[in-house]
Design a protein around this motif. Structure first.
Motif, PDB file in Angstrom:
ATOM      1  N   LEU A   9       5.711   2.914  -4.301  1.00  0.00           N
ATOM      2  CA  LEU A   9       6.284   1.579  -4.436  1.00  0.00           C
ATOM      3  C   LEU A   9       6.640   1.349  -5.899  1.00  0.00           C
ATOM      4  CD1 LEU A   9       6.841  -1.176  -3.079  1.00  0.00           C
ATOM      5  CD2 LEU A   9       4.500  -1.796  -3.673  1.00  0.00           C
ATOM      6  N   ILE A  10       7.907   1.107  -6.158  1.00  0.00           N
ATOM      7  CA  ILE A  10       8.360   0.849  -7.523  1.00  0.00           C
ATOM      8  C   ILE A  10       8.794  -0.609  -7.575  1.00  0.00           C
ATOM      9  CG2 ILE A  10      10.014   1.449  -9.310  1.00  0.00           C
ATOM     10  CD1 ILE A  10      10.145   4.248  -7.986  1.00  0.00           C
ATOM     11  N   VAL A  11       8.137  -1.369  -8.438  1.00  0.00           N
ATOM     12  CA  VAL A  11       8.372  -2.811  -8.508  1.00  0.00           C
ATOM     13  C   VAL A  11       8.680  -3.197  -9.947  1.00  0.00           C
ATOM     14  CG1 VAL A  11       7.353  -5.073  -8.047  1.00  0.00           C
ATOM     15  CG2 VAL A  11       6.725  -3.135  -6.633  1.00  0.00           C
ATOM     16  N   ASN A  12       9.625  -4.091 -10.120  1.00  0.00           N
ATOM     17  CA  ASN A  12       9.949  -4.638 -11.431  1.00  0.00           C
ATOM     18  C   ASN A  12       8.704  -5.305 -12.007  1.00  0.00           C
ATOM     19  OD1 ASN A  12      10.741  -6.469 -13.474  1.00  0.00           O
ATOM     20  ND2 ASN A  12      12.812  -6.492 -12.689  1.00  0.00           N
ATOM     21  N   GLY A  13       8.488  -5.163 -13.290  1.00  0.00           N
ATOM     22  CA  GLY A  13       7.308  -5.740 -13.941  1.00  0.00           C
ATOM     23  C   GLY A  13       7.165  -7.236 -13.743  1.00  0.00           C
ATOM     24  N   ASP A  14       8.299  -7.951 -13.698  1.00  0.00           N
ATOM     25  CA  ASP A  14       8.247  -9.400 -13.524  1.00  0.00           C
ATOM     26  C   ASP A  14       7.745  -9.796 -12.136  1.00  0.00           C
ATOM     27  OD1 ASP A  14       9.281  -9.650 -16.064  1.00  0.00           O
ATOM     28  OD2 ASP A  14      11.349  -9.897 -15.379  1.00  0.00           O
ATOM     29  N   ALA A  15       8.040  -8.984 -11.141  1.00  0.00           N
ATOM     30  CA  ALA A  15       7.660  -9.302  -9.761  1.00  0.00           C
ATOM     31  C   ALA A  15       6.371  -8.607  -9.337  1.00  0.00           C
ATOM     32  CB  ALA A  15       8.788  -8.907  -8.814  1.00  0.00           C
ATOM     33  N   ALA A  16       5.842  -7.735 -10.172  1.00  0.00           N
ATOM     34  CA  ALA A  16       4.698  -6.909  -9.776  1.00  0.00           C
ATOM     35  C   ALA A  16       3.482  -7.743  -9.399  1.00  0.00           C
ATOM     36  CB  ALA A  16       4.345  -5.942 -10.898  1.00  0.00           C
ATOM     37  N   HIS A  17       3.148  -8.750 -10.191  1.00  0.00           N
ATOM     38  CA  HIS A  17       1.941  -9.537  -9.920  1.00  0.00           C
ATOM     39  C   HIS A  17       2.020 -10.217  -8.564  1.00  0.00           C
ATOM     40  CE1 HIS A  17      -0.815 -12.959 -10.055  1.00  0.00           C
ATOM     41  NE2 HIS A  17      -1.573 -12.150 -10.780  1.00  0.00           N
ATOM     42  N   ASP A  18       3.119 -10.912  -8.296  1.00  0.00           N
ATOM     43  CA  ASP A  18       3.261 -11.613  -7.020  1.00  0.00           C
ATOM     44  C   ASP A  18       3.298 -10.643  -5.849  1.00  0.00           C
ATOM     45  OD1 ASP A  18       3.280 -14.097  -8.246  1.00  0.00           O
ATOM     46  OD2 ASP A  18       5.471 -14.134  -8.437  1.00  0.00           O
ATOM     47  N   CYS A  19       4.002  -9.541  -6.022  1.00  0.00           N
ATOM     48  CA  CYS A  19       4.117  -8.544  -4.951  1.00  0.00           C
ATOM     49  C   CYS A  19       2.755  -7.943  -4.618  1.00  0.00           C
ATOM     50  CB  CYS A  19       5.098  -7.458  -5.373  1.00  0.00           C
ATOM     51  SG  CYS A  19       5.306  -6.166  -4.143  1.00  0.00           S
ATOM     52  N   LEU A  20       2.010  -7.516  -5.628  1.00  0.00           N
ATOM     53  CA  LEU A  20       0.712  -6.903  -5.399  1.00  0.00           C
ATOM     54  C   LEU A  20      -0.310  -7.923  -4.912  1.00  0.00           C
ATOM     55  CD1 LEU A  20       0.516  -4.350  -8.307  1.00  0.00           C
ATOM     56  CD2 LEU A  20       1.139  -3.972  -5.931  1.00  0.00           C
ATOM     57  N   SER A  21      -0.169  -9.161  -5.353  1.00  0.00           N
ATOM     58  CA  SER A  21      -1.048 -10.215  -4.858  1.00  0.00           C
ATOM     59  C   SER A  21      -0.855 -10.416  -3.361  1.00  0.00           C
ATOM     60  CB  SER A  21      -0.764 -11.520  -5.603  1.00  0.00           C
ATOM     61  OG  SER A  21      -1.523 -12.570  -5.069  1.00  0.00           O
ATOM     62  N   ASP A  22       0.395 -10.474  -2.934  1.00  0.00           N
ATOM     63  CA  ASP A  22       0.685 -10.638  -1.505  1.00  0.00           C
ATOM     64  C   ASP A  22       0.195  -9.440  -0.701  1.00  0.00           C
ATOM     65  OD1 ASP A  22       1.808 -13.089  -2.017  1.00  0.00           O
ATOM     66  OD2 ASP A  22       3.883 -12.364  -1.960  1.00  0.00           O
ATOM     67  N   LEU A  23       0.402  -8.231  -1.208  1.00  0.00           N
ATOM     68  CA  LEU A  23      -0.089  -7.035  -0.519  1.00  0.00           C
ATOM     69  C   LEU A  23      -1.614  -7.021  -0.459  1.00  0.00           C
ATOM     70  CD1 LEU A  23       2.321  -4.312  -1.910  1.00  0.00           C
ATOM     71  CD2 LEU A  23       2.211  -5.141   0.443  1.00  0.00           C
ATOM     72  N   GLY A  24      -2.246  -7.444  -1.536  1.00  0.00           N
ATOM     73  CA  GLY A  24      -3.705  -7.486  -1.572  1.00  0.00           C
ATOM     74  C   GLY A  24      -4.278  -8.478  -0.575  1.00  0.00           C
ATOM     75  N   LYS A  25      -3.583  -9.592  -0.366  1.00  0.00           N
ATOM     76  CA  LYS A  25      -4.054 -10.585   0.599  1.00  0.00           C
ATOM     77  C   LYS A  25      -4.035 -10.036   2.018  1.00  0.00           C
ATOM     78  CE  LYS A  25      -2.739 -14.520  -2.187  1.00  0.00           C
ATOM     79  NZ  LYS A  25      -1.784 -15.619  -2.372  1.00  0.00           N
ATOM     80  N   LEU A  26      -3.171  -9.065   2.280  1.00  0.00           N
ATOM     81  CA  LEU A  26      -3.148  -8.446   3.605  1.00  0.00           C
ATOM     82  C   LEU A  26      -4.389  -7.585   3.841  1.00  0.00           C
ATOM     83  CD1 LEU A  26       0.589  -7.310   3.781  1.00  0.00           C
ATOM     84  CD2 LEU A  26      -0.466  -9.265   4.949  1.00  0.00           C
ATOM     85  N   GLY A  27      -4.967  -7.076   2.747  1.00  0.00           N
ATOM     86  CA  GLY A  27      -6.190  -6.286   2.849  1.00  0.00           C
ATOM     87  C   GLY A  27      -6.008  -4.913   3.457  1.00  0.00           C
ATOM     88  N   VAL A  28      -4.808  -4.379   3.415  1.00  0.00           N
ATOM     89  CA  VAL A  28      -4.565  -3.070   4.031  1.00  0.00           C
ATOM     90  C   VAL A  28      -3.845  -2.129   3.078  1.00  0.00           C
ATOM     91  CG1 VAL A  28      -4.559  -3.914   6.400  1.00  0.00           C
ATOM     92  CG2 VAL A  28      -2.454  -3.954   5.099  1.00  0.00           C
ATOM     93  N   ILE A  29      -4.203  -2.173   1.810  1.00  0.00           N
ATOM     94  CA  ILE A  29      -3.524  -1.340   0.824  1.00  0.00           C
ATOM     95  C   ILE A  29      -4.569  -0.659  -0.066  1.00  0.00           C
ATOM     96  CG2 ILE A  29      -3.242  -3.188  -0.857  1.00  0.00           C
ATOM     97  CD1 ILE A  29      -0.462  -1.956  -1.455  1.00  0.00           C
TER      98      ILE A  29
END
Length: 99
Positions: free
Chosen positions: A15-35
């Motif tokens: 997964l390649i994510v822009n630095g500006d969007a990384a926090h929100d993207c990883l936060s949302d993925l983390g909330k799913l609890g399956v990463i």
């Protein structure tokens, strides 16, 4: 809810994510609890990593809060909890949504 059993279907992706969007993207993925994350720079020591300055700032803030709490205790001042981290995050997200 997280599921970490060997029989669960899994995929290994990059997964390649822009630095500006990384926090929100990883936060949302983390909330799913399956990463799960793989360290792509295992040769780096913890002090050579990009985020180490943020960790140091958090440690310093935690030290100051402990000192402030001990000074309040010394003078008999009662401290009230401002709430939980979850309530802070929820309020923060609601503030972003209203902007």
């Amino acid at each position: 809810m997280s599921r970490w059993f060997r029989s669960e279907p899994m995929e290994y992706i990059s997964l390649i994510v822009n630095g500006d969007a990384a926090h929100d993207c990883l936060s949302d993925l983390g909330k799913l609890g399956v990463i799960q994350f793989t360290d792509l720079n295992p040769e780096l020591t913890p002090f050579q990593r990009r985020f180490v300055s943020y960790v140091k700032r958090c440690d310093e803030l935690e030290r100051k809060l402990r000192y402030f709490g001990s000074e309040c205790d010394k003078f008999g001042l009662a401290l009230e909890s401002a709430g939980t981290v979850d309530s802070f995050v929820t309020a923060s997200e609601e503030g972003k949504a209203s902007n």
